[in-house]
Design a protein around this motif. Structure first.
Motif, short mmCIF file in Angstrom:
data_model
loop_
_atom_site.label_atom_id
_atom_site.label_comp_id
_atom_site.label_asym_id
_atom_site.label_seq_id
_atom_site.Cartn_x
_atom_site.Cartn_y
_atom_site.Cartn_z
N ASN A 160 -0.12 -20.49 13.40
CA ASN A 160 -0.61 -21.62 12.62
C ASN A 160 -1.95 -21.38 11.92
OD1 ASN A 160 1.62 -23.28 13.37
ND2 ASN A 160 0.64 -23.61 15.37
N VAL A 161 -2.44 -20.13 11.95
CA VAL A 161 -3.71 -19.85 11.28
C VAL A 161 -3.48 -19.68 9.79
CG1 VAL A 161 -4.68 -18.70 13.30
CG2 VAL A 161 -3.49 -17.34 11.57
N LYS A 162 -4.52 -19.93 9.00
CA LYS A 162 -4.45 -19.68 7.57
C LYS A 162 -4.59 -18.18 7.36
CE LYS A 162 -6.57 -20.79 3.13
NZ LYS A 162 -7.67 -21.52 2.44
N GLN A 163 -3.64 -17.56 6.67
CA GLN A 163 -3.62 -16.11 6.53
C GLN A 163 -4.89 -15.56 5.87
OE1 GLN A 163 -0.71 -14.18 3.87
NE2 GLN A 163 -0.23 -12.77 5.54
N ARG A 164 -5.39 -14.46 6.44
CA ARG A 164 -6.56 -13.78 5.90
C ARG A 164 -6.19 -12.37 5.46
NH1 ARG A 164 -10.31 -15.64 10.95
NH2 ARG A 164 -10.48 -17.85 10.39
N THR A 165 -7.07 -11.78 4.67
CA THR A 165 -6.85 -10.42 4.20
C THR A 165 -7.66 -9.44 5.03
OG1 THR A 165 -8.65 -10.55 2.59
CG2 THR A 165 -6.45 -11.23 1.85
N ALA A 166 -7.23 -8.19 5.06
CA ALA A 166 -7.95 -7.17 5.83
C ALA A 166 -7.79 -5.81 5.17
CB ALA A 166 -7.45 -7.12 7.26
N PHE A 167 -8.73 -4.94 5.49
CA PHE A 167 -8.73 -3.56 5.04
C PHE A 167 -9.04 -2.69 6.25
CE2 PHE A 167 -11.35 0.12 3.83
CZ PHE A 167 -10.51 0.75 2.91
N VAL A 168 -8.30 -1.61 6.43
CA VAL A 168 -8.53 -0.72 7.57
C VAL A 168 -8.90 0.67 7.06
CG1 VAL A 168 -6.08 -0.08 7.76
CG2 VAL A 168 -7.58 0.16 9.74
N GLU A 169 -9.87 1.31 7.71
CA GLU A 169 -10.24 2.66 7.31
C GLU A 169 -10.35 3.57 8.53
OE1 GLU A 169 -14.15 1.86 5.43
OE2 GLU A 169 -15.01 2.98 7.12
N THR A 170 -10.08 4.86 8.30
CA THR A 170 -10.09 5.82 9.40
C THR A 170 -11.08 6.97 9.18
OG1 THR A 170 -8.27 7.06 8.40
CG2 THR A 170 -7.68 5.35 9.98
N ALA A 171 -11.89 6.88 8.12
CA ALA A 171 -12.90 7.90 7.87
C ALA A 171 -14.01 7.31 7.01
CB ALA A 171 -12.28 9.11 7.17
N ASP A 172 -15.19 7.91 7.12
CA ASP A 172 -16.35 7.40 6.39
C ASP A 172 -16.38 7.97 4.97
OD1 ASP A 172 -18.70 5.99 6.01
OD2 ASP A 172 -19.96 7.57 6.88
N GLU A 173 -17.18 7.33 4.11
CA GLU A 173 -17.35 7.83 2.74
C GLU A 173 -17.96 9.24 2.76
OE1 GLU A 173 -20.13 5.47 0.45
OE2 GLU A 173 -21.42 5.15 2.18
N PRO A 174 -17.66 10.10 1.82
CA PRO A 174 -16.92 9.81 0.59
C PRO A 174 -15.41 9.90 0.72
CG PRO A 174 -17.68 12.07 0.55
CD PRO A 174 -18.19 11.48 1.82
N ASP A 175 -14.91 10.31 1.90
CA ASP A 175 -13.46 10.47 2.07
C ASP A 175 -12.89 9.34 2.92
OD1 ASP A 175 -13.39 12.94 0.63
OD2 ASP A 175 -14.20 13.94 2.40
N ILE A 176 -12.93 8.13 2.39
CA ILE A 176 -12.40 6.97 3.11
C ILE A 176 -10.89 6.93 2.94
CG2 ILE A 176 -12.43 4.45 3.29
CD1 ILE A 176 -15.24 4.53 2.04
#
Length: 321
Positions: A198-214
């Motif tokens: 019943n929650v209002k859908q949110r967006t997300a982003f997942v990363e597995t490495a730091d910049e500059p190679d995200i």
């Protein structure tokens, strides 16, 4: 009159005996059903058995393995969960869960030590499809030594993970335990879905490495399935697979939550918040940059449902209070 009463008494005794026999038959029938059910639930693997592995090879097991070597952490976690701690004699250098795995003999990392494995005299080696090609020569040496080498499929979904657990349970004569693990995982998945229903859908982003190679995950990935199960909108689901992304594009996508996987650099959460332009991202404004243990989602085993729960908590913390 006396004869009549004698006749009535005899009829009554016959009725009692008849009812007693009927009840006895019913009880016996019930007992038989109970025994049958008990026997049905008590699953036992039949040997010798031949099982096709991820590479299409048919591997024969003459009996339940008594000395096992696991070449990757995901296999190890499944085998321990099946209750095979005493049978496991060798594990990967990167195995850190459960704690008992850290006390087992280490046989190397991605490139395992063939001689070390042979010295442990295993009667089963569980390899993995993800690196089977890179260690092909070593696996062949084990096969040439007469050791059954089973290559486990690289699961790409929860259903495939369940199948892997069931398959390893069958090979090791732990089918009943495998079923219990799968049932428990499915229950947790349903529990998580119920909490976010019943929650209002949110967006997300997942990363597995730091910049500059995200690097991040788009559609057609395990992470996308986790997002879908947890009612999360992936801001890069217009892209496929794992891919490299620049910081400007992340700012443009403006996720509600940023999920970082492990401490690939010290204080990564604070470092992400301080990236150029990130102060305009909703996730940073709302202090919704969250670190999640990568092993929970990267190792396709019994803890995968825990990984789903942690991802859902990262995006919808209020639903789990």
């Amino acid at each position: 009159m006396k004869k009549i009463w004698q006749l009535v008494s005899m009829l009554m005794m016959a009725f009692v005996l008849l009812v007693g026999c009927s009840q006895g038959d019913t009880q016996q029938s019930s007992t038989d059903k109970t025994n049958t059910t008990s026997q049905t639930n008590d699953k036992t693997s039949t040997y010798p058995m031949t099982v096709k592995d991820a590479l299409g090879n048919h591997i024969e097991f003459k009996e339940a393995p008594k000395r096992i070597v696991s070449l990757v952490p995901s296999n190890t976690e499944i085998l321990f969960a099946l209750g095979l701690e005493h049978e496991i004699v060798g594990v990967n250098d990167n195995d850190d869960y459960p704690k008992a795995a850290t006390k087992k003999t280490k046989i190397g990392g991605m490139e395992f030590n063939v001689e070390k494995v042979l010295s442990l005299k295993p009667d089963a080696v569980f390899a993995h499809e993800s690196n089977a090609k890179s260690v092909e020569a070593g696996l062949q040496q084990l096969k040439d030594a007469g050791i059954p080498v089973f290559v486990v499929k690289s699961a790409t979904s929860f259903e495939e993970t369940y199948s892997t657990i069931k398959q390893l349970g069958q090979i090791t004569n732990k089918e009943q335990k495998a079923d219990q693990i799968i049932t428990s995982m499915k229950k947790k998945v349903k529990d998580v879905q119920a909490k976010v229903a019943n929650v209002k859908q949110r967006t997300a982003f997942v990363e597995t490495a730091d910049e500059p190679d995200i690097f991040t995950a788009g559609k057609d990935t395990f992470m996308q399935e986790i997002f879908d199960l947890a009612k999360i909108k992936n801001v890069v689901d217009d892209q496929s697979g794992w891919f490299k992304i620049d910081t400007e594009e992340i700012v443009k996508r403006n996720p509600d939550t940023i999920i970082v996987m492990e401490d690939y650099v010290p204080n990564i959460v604070e470092k992400v918040k301080k990236r150029q332009g990130f102060d305009s991202i909703t996730a940073v404004k709302n202090d919704a940059v969250v670190k999640v243990d990568q092993d929970l989602t990267a190792r396709t085993g019994p803890r995968l449902a825990d990984g789903l729960e942690e991802i859902a908590k990262a995006v919808y913390p209020e639903a789990f209070k």
